[in-house]
Design an enzyme around this catalytic site. Structure first.
Site, PDB file in Angstrom:
ATOM      1  N   GLN A  70     -19.970 -40.446  41.806  1.00  0.00           N
ATOM      2  CA  GLN A  70     -20.739 -39.793  40.969  1.00  0.00           C
ATOM      3  C   GLN A  70     -22.143 -39.436  41.697  1.00  0.00           C
ATOM      4  O   GLN A  70     -23.224 -38.994  41.148  1.00  0.00           O
ATOM      5  CB  GLN A  70     -20.928 -40.056  39.674  1.00  0.00           C
ATOM      6  CG  GLN A  70     -21.387 -41.473  39.401  1.00  0.00           C
ATOM      7  CD  GLN A  70     -21.433 -42.066  37.950  1.00  0.00           C
ATOM      8  OE1 GLN A  70     -20.334 -42.551  37.540  1.00  0.00           O
ATOM      9  NE2 GLN A  70     -22.397 -41.955  37.071  1.00  0.00           N
ATOM     10  N   CYS A  76     -20.250 -40.100  34.528  1.00  0.00           N
ATOM     11  CA  CYS A  76     -19.489 -40.896  34.593  1.00  0.00           C
ATOM     12  C   CYS A  76     -18.191 -40.426  33.662  1.00  0.00           C
ATOM     13  O   CYS A  76     -16.949 -40.535  34.002  1.00  0.00           O
ATOM     14  CB  CYS A  76     -19.561 -42.283  34.199  1.00  0.00           C
ATOM     15  SG  CYS A  76     -20.590 -42.276  32.682  1.00  0.00           S
ATOM     16  N   HIS A 371     -21.286 -46.264  29.927  1.00  0.00           N
ATOM     17  CA  HIS A 371     -20.859 -45.945  30.999  1.00  0.00           C
ATOM     18  C   HIS A 371     -19.348 -45.629  30.643  1.00  0.00           C
ATOM     19  O   HIS A 371     -18.706 -46.417  29.632  1.00  0.00           O
ATOM     20  CB  HIS A 371     -20.726 -46.979  32.000  1.00  0.00           C
ATOM     21  CG  HIS A 371     -20.267 -46.483  33.494  1.00  0.00           C
ATOM     22  ND1 HIS A 371     -20.679 -45.388  34.002  1.00  0.00           N
ATOM     23  CD2 HIS A 371     -19.415 -47.180  34.198  1.00  0.00           C
ATOM     24  CE1 HIS A 371     -20.031 -45.324  35.104  1.00  0.00           C
ATOM     25  NE2 HIS A 371     -19.304 -46.402  35.500  1.00  0.00           N
ATOM     26  N   ASN A 392     -13.555 -47.274  38.787  1.00  0.00           N
ATOM     27  CA  ASN A 392     -14.978 -46.817  38.545  1.00  0.00           C
ATOM     28  C   ASN A 392     -15.176 -45.412  39.474  1.00  0.00           C
ATOM     29  O   ASN A 392     -14.416 -45.098  40.155  1.00  0.00           O
ATOM     30  CB  ASN A 392     -15.888 -47.916  38.943  1.00  0.00           C
ATOM     31  CG  ASN A 392     -17.179 -47.764  38.271  1.00  0.00           C
ATOM     32  OD1 ASN A 392     -17.485 -46.751  37.522  1.00  0.00           O
ATOM     33  ND2 ASN A 392     -17.851 -48.748  38.411  1.00  0.00           N
TER      34      ASN A 392
END
Length: 453
Positions: A70, A76, A371, A392
């Site tokens: 990102q 996110c 997040h 992630n």
């Protein structure tokens, strides 16, 4: 009668002298101070046992695509959502990896947030500018962050496209200046709409005509920053067997229906907010939290942490990734990709205990969801998970080639939300979904947006 004790409001010299003397007379304090001041407290407090225990092996893993990035944006939640949706595309098209356009979703999110914000301004014309509500609305009209149901709204209205159809731009990956300039215009629009209402007594219809022109300017700005979204495109790819495929003239909605095919109405956001004001097994929504006006409202079902864990585990065991929201900055080694409550022994190093509960951290502003990521694996011992594999969206440098690892105690303390299929809910939670949701204030910690970068 008791002896009256004189209240001391200011710090006295006697107090300071005692604090200084106590500190200077401790050799351990001096040694720790030298280590902390030279290396930083995290380097001194790191628990080597945690680094050893948090190994990247799991009893159950889901195959996923390449790690996404990102970059300098707070998308996110969007990356996590698209990372879950790309799995069926890759399977159907026989691809090792596949990526959907985050820039496409971002364009429509910014545009819809602009409209949502202007409509909120119109709804609050009678409120003073220094009211808590208006101040909250003005604080961040088009921030990057979002929630699962906001993602669902974008997909339902605009579909999705492959990444190559609307690739990243300078400002999709570095959103600061773009957000500043669009926010500047939106606050200017708020001034104009409120002045037209109060000074010129403009009607609602007249104000909405002004709003339409404002949205036209926002659309133009977004096209300059991010590119113009496609209305149709050709889907072209070569599969793992080197066979070429072309599907021409697809709309983003047709692409979603044909290649993704996930019914997002089958999913629900499950949260764990153990505060007294939020009884478990009840549904909640948040006032003025959203992006698409008249779209799906944000809806949470609050459950105990053991129930949340069990639901996540069930979906993972069925080989489906789990979107989740957490407070990622707590007890985190970003380079190693480790999230573990035993990672840093601050209490031993500083000689100060830290005893706030999860509920107290929420109530007193110490923690909230920051997040969104995706569970793609879990390690189960004797029927219970002890660590979780996390996909992630910070690129391949941190963690294990971009994957992170979460201990189960960390899950208990800093996990706030998962998204699972409703079919996994036991009967009493299925019934709880039918309740009218309790409306929370916009500034409630459960109104936070996932936007960590």
């Amino acid at each position: 009668m008791g002896v009256e004790v004189k209240q001391q409001h200011a710090i006295s010299k006697a107090q300071l002298d005692k604090f200084a003397s106590d500190y200077q007379n401790s050799p351990q304090h001096r040694a720790l101070a030298n280590a902390i001041q030279k290396n930083g407290v995290n380097a001194v407090a790191i628990n080597q046992a945690s680094l050893i225990n948090m190994q990247y092996t799991f009893s159950h893993e889901i195959k996923t695509g390449e790690i996404t990035n990102q970059k300098q944006s707070g998308r996110c939640w969007m990356f996590a959502g698209l990372n879950t949706l790309r799995v069926p595309v890759a399977k159907q098209c026989n691809l090792d990896s596949f990526e959907l356009s985050q820039n496409y979703q971002m364009f429509w999110d910014k545009f819809e947030k602009a409209n949502y914000y202007l409509e909120s301004i119109l709804e609050t014309l009678d409120e003073a500018t220094d009211s808590r509500l208006v101040a909250w609305l003005l604080s961040g009209p088009v921030q990057d962050g979002g929630q699962w149901d906001m993602f669902v709204n974008l997909v339902a209205k605009y579909g999705v496209v492959p990444k190559y159809v609307m690739p990243e731009t300078f400002h999709s990956s570095r959103t600061g200046v773009m957000n500043h300039l669009i926010t500047l215009k939106l606050r200017e629009y708020a001034v104009k709409l409120r002045n037209l209402s109060s000074n010129q007594h403009a009607s609602v219809n007249e104000l909405r005509l002004e709003k339409a022109q404002m949205l036209s300017e926002i659309y133009t700005m977004l096209c300059h920053f991010l590119g113009q979204p496609p209305s149709q495109f050709d889907f072209e790819y070569r599969d793992k067997d080197n066979e070429f495929h072309r599907d021409a003239n697809l709309t983003p909605q047709q692409f979603y229906e044909k290649y993704v095919g996930v019914n997002l109405d089958d999913y629900v956001s499950i949260i764990n907010a153990p505060t007294q004001d939020k009884p478990f097994d009840r549904t909640y929504t948040v006032r003025y939290l959203g992006n698409v006006k008249d779209g799906k409202q944000v809806l949470y079902l609050n459950v105990e942490i053991d129930q949340l864990r069990d639901l996540a585990l069930q979906q993972l065991k069925d080989d489906e990734p789990v979107w989740f929201g957490c407070d990622v900055g707590k007890m985190l080694d970003r380079d190693a990709g480790i999230m573990d409550t035993a990672l840093y022994d601050y209490e031993a190093v500083l000689g100060v205990p830290f005893n706030m509960s999860k509920a107290e951290r929420l109530d007193y502003g110490e923690s909230l969801m920051t997040h969104a990521m995706v569970f793609t694996g879990v390690n189960v011992v004797d029927g219970k998970p002890n660590r979780w594999k996390v996909e992630n969206s910070w690129g391949t440098d941190p963690g294990n080639k971009g994957f992170f690892i979460m201990s189960d105690p960390w899950f208990d303390e800093f996990m706030y939300q998962i998204v699972v299929q409703k079919k996994y809910l036991p009967a009493h939670l299925q019934s709880a979904l039918e309740q009218e949701p309790i409306e929370l204030q916009p500034w409630d910690p459960m109104g936070s947006l996932a936007m960590m970068r």
